[in-house]
Design an enzyme around this catalytic site. Structure first.
Site, PDB file in Angstrom:
ATOM      1  N   GLY A   1      -2.849  -0.047   8.883  1.00  0.00           N
ATOM      2  CA  GLY A   1      -1.891   0.691   6.911  1.00  0.00           C
ATOM      3  C   GLY A   1      -1.232   1.713   7.357  1.00  0.00           C
TER       4      GLY A   1
ATOM      5  N   LYS B   1       2.773   0.024   6.980  1.00  0.00           N
ATOM      6  CA  LYS B   1       3.824  -0.142   6.452  1.00  0.00           C
ATOM      7  C   LYS B   1       5.071   0.361   6.477  1.00  0.00           C
ATOM      8  CE  LYS B   1       1.183   1.997   2.242  1.00  0.00           C
ATOM      9  NZ  LYS B   1      -0.351   1.438   3.163  1.00  0.00           N
TER      10      LYS B   1
ATOM     11  N   ASP C   1      -0.156   0.408  -3.618  1.00  0.00           N
ATOM     12  CA  ASP C   1      -0.199   1.402  -3.210  1.00  0.00           C
ATOM     13  C   ASP C   1       0.617   2.526  -2.995  1.00  0.00           C
ATOM     14  OD1 ASP C   1      -0.795   0.257  -0.977  1.00  0.00           O
ATOM     15  OD2 ASP C   1      -0.621   1.812   0.751  1.00  0.00           O
ATOM     16  N   ASP C   2       1.079   4.550  -2.725  1.00  0.00           N
ATOM     17  CA  ASP C   2       2.186   5.011  -2.842  1.00  0.00           C
ATOM     18  C   ASP C   2       3.228   4.186  -3.402  1.00  0.00           C
ATOM     19  OD1 ASP C   2      -0.390   5.996  -1.572  1.00  0.00           O
ATOM     20  OD2 ASP C   2       0.331   5.194   0.010  1.00  0.00           O
TER      21      ASP C   2
ATOM     22  N   TYR D   1      -6.169   4.619  -6.449  1.00  0.00           N
ATOM     23  CA  TYR D   1      -7.184   3.831  -5.118  1.00  0.00           C
ATOM     24  C   TYR D   1      -7.757   5.055  -5.336  1.00  0.00           C
ATOM     25  CZ  TYR D   1      -3.372   6.017  -2.278  1.00  0.00           C
ATOM     26  OH  TYR D   1      -2.961   6.838  -1.443  1.00  0.00           O
TER      27      TYR D   1
ATOM     28  N   ASP E   1      -1.738   9.238  10.412  1.00  0.00           N
ATOM     29  CA  ASP E   1      -0.780   9.629   9.639  1.00  0.00           C
ATOM     30  C   ASP E   1      -0.167  10.414   9.008  1.00  0.00           C
ATOM     31  OD1 ASP E   1      -2.468   7.793   7.747  1.00  0.00           O
ATOM     32  OD2 ASP E   1      -0.243   6.485   7.711  1.00  0.00           O
TER      33      ASP E   1
END
Length: 256
Positions: free
Chosen positions: A21, A52, A128-129, A173, A239
């Site tokens: 992820g 991603k 998320d994000d 999250y 990352d």
């Protein structure tokens, strides 16, 4: 006991595995196949497909897979099964989805249906994000961002026949994202109250990258979510700092 026997006995399978992820170049099909072999050796049972920067996972989530891509994914899902690894396919539509548009929901269902045809039986919907501001149409249709996400998640879950494994990643999250805190988060309370009980919720702990996740913190978020979370442990991720070379071992200091 097999997976089907566990389901009949009313037991939920304990999920332990690897999440792909991260941001950056996704793993190759060969690397993933090697991972499945190692997971079986290590006693892990799951793999969450959520790179991603795989365009059809996130940026172009509406686009169906080509014949060549379909063949690759079908082969990958078969390789996971061969090594007793549950392949969990995830989509991240939150960058630009209009929750109140039925065509958007249909596109999401169509994408999941395609992957289901490849032999996949476990799925995940990730939010998320992403930005939390809704468009005007969504603001009219939903009481909050959380209500919009939960409505879509419930629809997809039911459309897929309520699979045994269906994971939901909230926008909040981890504890540091909650306003004002976990126990008083309106967002998390909506997720806990409205998300169907068969859907599991992903959680990274106190922070995005949590050095420690206490039992007390899990009890707190479990009470709000009305279910135990599935821990997405980012401690191994690198990352978030692409300029740094990660070489050292993971160490946890202990106190007497």
């Amino acid at each position: 006991m097999s997976r089907s026997e566990e389901a009949k006995a009313g037991k939920r399978r304990f999920i332990s595995g690897v999440v792909e992820g991260f941001y950056g170049r996704p793993w190759t099909m060969e690397q993933r196949a090697e991972l499945f072999k190692r997971e079986q050796k290590w006693g892990l049972n799951s793999y969450l497909y959520a790179p991603k920067d795989d365009y059809k996972h996130r940026m172009y989530w509406r686009d169906l897979y080509s014949a060549q891509e379909a063949a690759q994914l079908t082969s990958l899902i078969s390789a996971a099964k061969k090594h007793n690894v549950e392949f969990i396919y995830a989509i991240s539509p939150g960058l630009d989805i209009t929750f109140s548009n039925s065509k958007e929901v249909d596109a999401l269902k169509r994408k999941f249906d395609q992957v289901k045809e490849f032999g996949c039986t476990s799925f995940s919907l990730l939010f998320d994000d992403i930005e939390t501001e809704m468009c005007a149409a969504d603001k009219q249709a939903f009481a909050s961002f959380a209500h919009a996400q939960v409505a879509i998640a419930n629809q997809v879950f039911q459309h897929l026949g309520q699979p045994e494994v269906f994971l939901f990643c909230p926008t909040d999250y981890c504890a540091s994202f909650c306003t004002p805190n976990v126990s008083q988060s309106a967002y998390l309370h909506t997720v806990g109250d409205e998300l169907l009980p068969g859907i599991d919720v992903l959680w990274t702990g106190p922070k995005v990258v949590s050095h420690k996740i206490s039992v007390e913190s899990i009890e707190e978020v479990s009470a709000v979510l009305k279910r135990h979370p599935v821990i997405w442990d980012n401690i191994h991720a690198n990352d978030y700092d692409p300029q740094r070379l990660f070489l050292g071992p993971f160490k946890v200091s202990s106190t007497k």
